[in-house]
Design a protein around this motif. Structure first.
Motif, PDB file in Angstrom:
ATOM      1  N   LEU A 181      -8.658 -41.374  53.727  1.00 26.94           N
ATOM      2  CA  LEU A 181      -8.255 -40.598  55.025  1.00 26.94           C
ATOM      3  C   LEU A 181      -7.487 -39.475  55.073  1.00 26.94           C
ATOM      4  CD1 LEU A 181      -8.672 -43.612  57.677  1.00 26.94           C
ATOM      5  CD2 LEU A 181     -10.541 -41.843  57.104  1.00 26.94           C
ATOM      6  N   THR A 182      -6.384 -39.780  54.053  1.00 24.57           N
ATOM      7  CA  THR A 182      -5.423 -38.592  54.309  1.00 24.57           C
ATOM      8  C   THR A 182      -5.574 -37.532  53.183  1.00 24.57           C
ATOM      9  OG1 THR A 182      -3.881 -39.960  52.684  1.00 24.57           O
ATOM     10  CG2 THR A 182      -3.504 -40.094  55.209  1.00 24.57           C
ATOM     11  N   PRO A 200      -8.259 -35.899  51.968  1.00 23.14           N
ATOM     12  CA  PRO A 200      -8.826 -34.774  52.400  1.00 23.14           C
ATOM     13  C   PRO A 200      -8.236 -33.756  53.283  1.00 23.14           C
ATOM     14  CG  PRO A 200     -10.464 -36.619  52.280  1.00 23.14           C
ATOM     15  CD  PRO A 200      -8.996 -36.893  52.070  1.00 23.14           C
ATOM     16  N   ALA A 201      -7.756 -34.235  54.189  1.00 26.34           N
ATOM     17  CA  ALA A 201      -6.964 -33.578  55.243  1.00 26.34           C
ATOM     18  C   ALA A 201      -5.744 -32.812  54.671  1.00 26.34           C
ATOM     19  CB  ALA A 201      -6.465 -34.544  56.480  1.00 26.34           C
ATOM     20  N   LEU A 202      -5.096 -33.430  53.694  1.00 23.36           N
ATOM     21  CA  LEU A 202      -3.785 -32.754  53.143  1.00 23.36           C
ATOM     22  C   LEU A 202      -4.380 -31.397  52.213  1.00 23.36           C
ATOM     23  CD1 LEU A 202      -1.605 -35.672  51.951  1.00 23.36           C
ATOM     24  CD2 LEU A 202      -1.250 -34.044  53.937  1.00 23.36           C
ATOM     25  N   TYR A 203      -5.603 -31.825  51.668  1.00 21.30           N
ATOM     26  CA  TYR A 203      -6.179 -30.915  50.848  1.00 21.30           C
ATOM     27  C   TYR A 203      -6.698 -29.627  51.655  1.00 21.30           C
ATOM     28  CZ  TYR A 203      -9.368 -28.221  47.552  1.00 21.30           C
ATOM     29  OH  TYR A 203      -9.654 -27.321  46.820  1.00 21.30           O
ATOM     30  N   GLU A 204      -7.233 -29.937  52.721  1.00 15.88           N
ATOM     31  CA  GLU A 204      -7.722 -28.706  53.529  1.00 15.88           C
ATOM     32  C   GLU A 204      -6.585 -27.916  54.006  1.00 15.88           C
ATOM     33  OE1 GLU A 204     -10.075 -28.230  58.013  1.00 15.88           O
ATOM     34  OE2 GLU A 204     -10.645 -29.916  56.524  1.00 15.88           O
ATOM     35  N   ARG A 205      -5.380 -28.604  54.275  1.00 16.46           N
ATOM     36  CA  ARG A 205      -4.247 -27.985  54.892  1.00 16.46           C
ATOM     37  C   ARG A 205      -3.571 -27.193  53.963  1.00 16.46           C
ATOM     38  NH1 ARG A 205       0.478 -30.606  58.483  1.00 16.46           N
ATOM     39  NH2 ARG A 205       1.670 -28.770  58.947  1.00 16.46           N
ATOM     40  N   GLU A 243      -4.992 -26.112  50.815  1.00  9.39           N
ATOM     41  CA  GLU A 243      -5.804 -25.673  49.750  1.00  9.39           C
ATOM     42  C   GLU A 243      -5.415 -24.688  48.701  1.00  9.39           C
ATOM     43  OE1 GLU A 243     -10.576 -24.733  49.473  1.00  9.39           O
ATOM     44  OE2 GLU A 243      -9.577 -25.136  51.282  1.00  9.39           O
TER      45      GLU A 243
END
Length: 101
Positions: free
Chosen positions: A51-52, A54-59, A61
């Motif tokens: 859960l974390t 992908p969100a960190l990667y998107e932020r 990137e």
């Protein structure tokens, strides 16, 4: 489903040795990790990671991509350097063996 079963059959019969070794390595890694922790802890940790990340990667990137590319280049340079050194040592070893024969 048929494709999955076909690939599984090829692995089991030894037709795809490379895939067999990949599966064996992943199963070994899974057994080592499973031996170090119990199922509930592993499940919670996996859920948090899934859960974390992908969100960190998107932020972040751009930063992550930049550092990954730098790491890739350094690893590639190291691989080339290691390959050249190993190949030259093997060639020298082969020449020495041929001279002794």
């Amino acid at each position: 489903m048929n494709t999955l079963l076909s690939v599984s059959q090829d692995i089991a019969l030894g037709k795809d040795a490379r895939m067999f070794f990949k599966v064996a390595a992943y199963l070994f890694l899974l057994s080592v990790v499973g031996g170090l922790t119990d199922f509930l802890t592993l499940s919670y940790t996996s859920l948090v990671i899934v859960l974390t990340i992908p969100a960190l990667y998107e932020r972040f990137e751009e930063h992550i991509d930049r550092y990954v590319m730098m790491g890739y280049r350094k690893l590639h340079q190291l691989y080339v350097k290691l390959d050249v050194e190993c190949v030259s040592k093997v060639r020298k070893w082969i020449l020495e063996k041929q001279k002794l024969s």
